[in-house]
Design an enzyme around this catalytic site. Structure first.
Site, PDB file in Angstrom:
ATOM      1  N   CYS A  55       0.852  -1.198   0.000  1.00  0.00           N
ATOM      2  CA  CYS A  55       0.000   0.000   0.000  1.00  0.00           C
ATOM      3  C   CYS A  55       0.885   1.245   0.000  1.00  0.00           C
ATOM      4  O   CYS A  55       1.665   1.433  -0.918  1.00  0.00           O
ATOM      5  CB  CYS A  55      -0.961  -0.018   1.181  1.00  0.00           C
ATOM      6  SG  CYS A  55      -2.084  -1.430   1.201  1.00  0.00           S
ATOM      7  N   ASP A  62      -8.765  -1.162  -7.518  1.00  0.00           N
ATOM      8  CA  ASP A  62      -8.086  -0.199  -6.649  1.00  0.00           C
ATOM      9  C   ASP A  62      -8.269   1.199  -7.214  1.00  0.00           C
ATOM     10  O   ASP A  62      -7.652   1.568  -8.215  1.00  0.00           O
ATOM     11  CB  ASP A  62      -6.593  -0.549  -6.559  1.00  0.00           C
ATOM     12  CG  ASP A  62      -5.846   0.300  -5.541  1.00  0.00           C
ATOM     13  OD1 ASP A  62      -6.426   1.280  -5.028  1.00  0.00           O
ATOM     14  OD2 ASP A  62      -4.677  -0.017  -5.257  1.00  0.00           O
ATOM     15  N   HIS A 113      -7.271  -3.448  -3.304  1.00  0.00           N
ATOM     16  CA  HIS A 113      -6.192  -2.771  -2.593  1.00  0.00           C
ATOM     17  C   HIS A 113      -6.040  -3.415  -1.207  1.00  0.00           C
ATOM     18  O   HIS A 113      -6.993  -3.493  -0.443  1.00  0.00           O
ATOM     19  CB  HIS A 113      -6.552  -1.286  -2.448  1.00  0.00           C
ATOM     20  CG  HIS A 113      -5.480  -0.472  -1.787  1.00  0.00           C
ATOM     21  ND1 HIS A 113      -4.381  -0.011  -2.465  1.00  0.00           N
ATOM     22  CD2 HIS A 113      -5.345  -0.052  -0.506  1.00  0.00           C
ATOM     23  CE1 HIS A 113      -3.615   0.679  -1.630  1.00  0.00           C
ATOM     24  NE2 HIS A 113      -4.174   0.660  -0.441  1.00  0.00           N
TER      25      HIS A 113
END
Length: 251
Positions: free
Chosen positions: A134, A189, A221
């Site tokens: 991330c 995402d 995500h």
């Protein structure tokens, strides 16, 4: 897999002290170093288990608390299973902390992390590898660009905001990178669209960076994080195969 030892360590930076988790083969010998950058949820059992798995493959892995300016781990108290949709206050608490970690501060910190690895008797001489998740994918890119002679390979998984309109957008750093890069993006995402992925890879290619950018179809995500609602076992195992292959080529 090799037997692993995990310990908590402190790292001195220009701005204070970072608490961190160190995982390494239990033989006590020097092994290639890997810097593992957290996601927004921070150091917790899931990330420590990922560091342990990497260590079991023959690496000395440092997992720093990049939010140390806001406190030691846990910076924000979270449930064992993280579902932000069930508790919107999670992002309300995390977002100001995330925003406070500016590129300037993260670059300064990354130098301290690399120095610590270089000085550790558990780390083999030479450049290190990086993996980030991330927001950690952005940190991996930034560190590879800021310290090109000290990073052999960097992987980023379900990274967001790798392409922005900002002057410090990660994709604009491509020309400084000499490491081999691998990025595994989630197709579900909103923080990294397919157009942005294309722009990111074009920037790497134009700069002559050795890279692989792949889109993980059906993944959200956060797909590597088994303690969240975003987890995908299939995408996670694909990530492990790609990461270990990348590190094997580097070391």
């Amino acid at each position: 897999m090799t037997a692993v030892q995990g310990t908590d360590v402190d790292i001195t930076t220009e701005d204070g002290t970072t608490d961190a988790y160190l995982a390494h083969p239990a033989d006590g010998l020097p092994h290639p170093g890997v810097l593992l950058y957290q996601d927004a949820f921070g150091i917790r059992p899931r990330l420590k288990s990922m560091a342990d798995r990497l260590a079991g493959a023959g690496y000395t892995v440092l997992l720093p608390n990049v939010f140390y300016r806001s406190g030691r781990t846990p910076v924000v108290e979270l449930p064992e299973f993280i579902d932000p949709s069930a508790d919107p206050t999670i992002w309300q608490r995390l977002m100001p902390i995330m925003m406070s970690l500016t590129p300037e501060l993260s670059d300064r910190d990354s130098g301290a992390y690399l120095d610590w690895l270089a000085e550790s008797p558990l780390v083999a001489d030479g450049p290190v590898g990086i993996t980030g998740y991330c927001m950690g994918a952005r940190l991996a890119m930034r560190t590879a660009a800021a310290f090109p002679d000290r990073v052999a390979a960097a992987g980023g998984f379900h990274g967001g905001r790798m392409v922005t309109d900002d002057a410090d957008s990660p994709h604009l750093l491509a020309g400084r990178v000499t490491a081999e890069l691998y990025f595994g993006f989630a197709d579900q995402d909103q923080s990294m669209t397919e157009d942005q992925i294309r722009i990111f890879q074009e920037a790497l290619d134009a700069a002559g960076v050795r890279n692989t950018c792949e889109i993980y179809r059906g993944a959200a995500h956060g797909y590597t994080q088994a303690d969240t609602t975003s987890y995908s076992a299939a995408a996670d195992e694909r990530h492990w195969a790609a990461l270990l292959d990348l590190l094997k080529r580097a070391f």
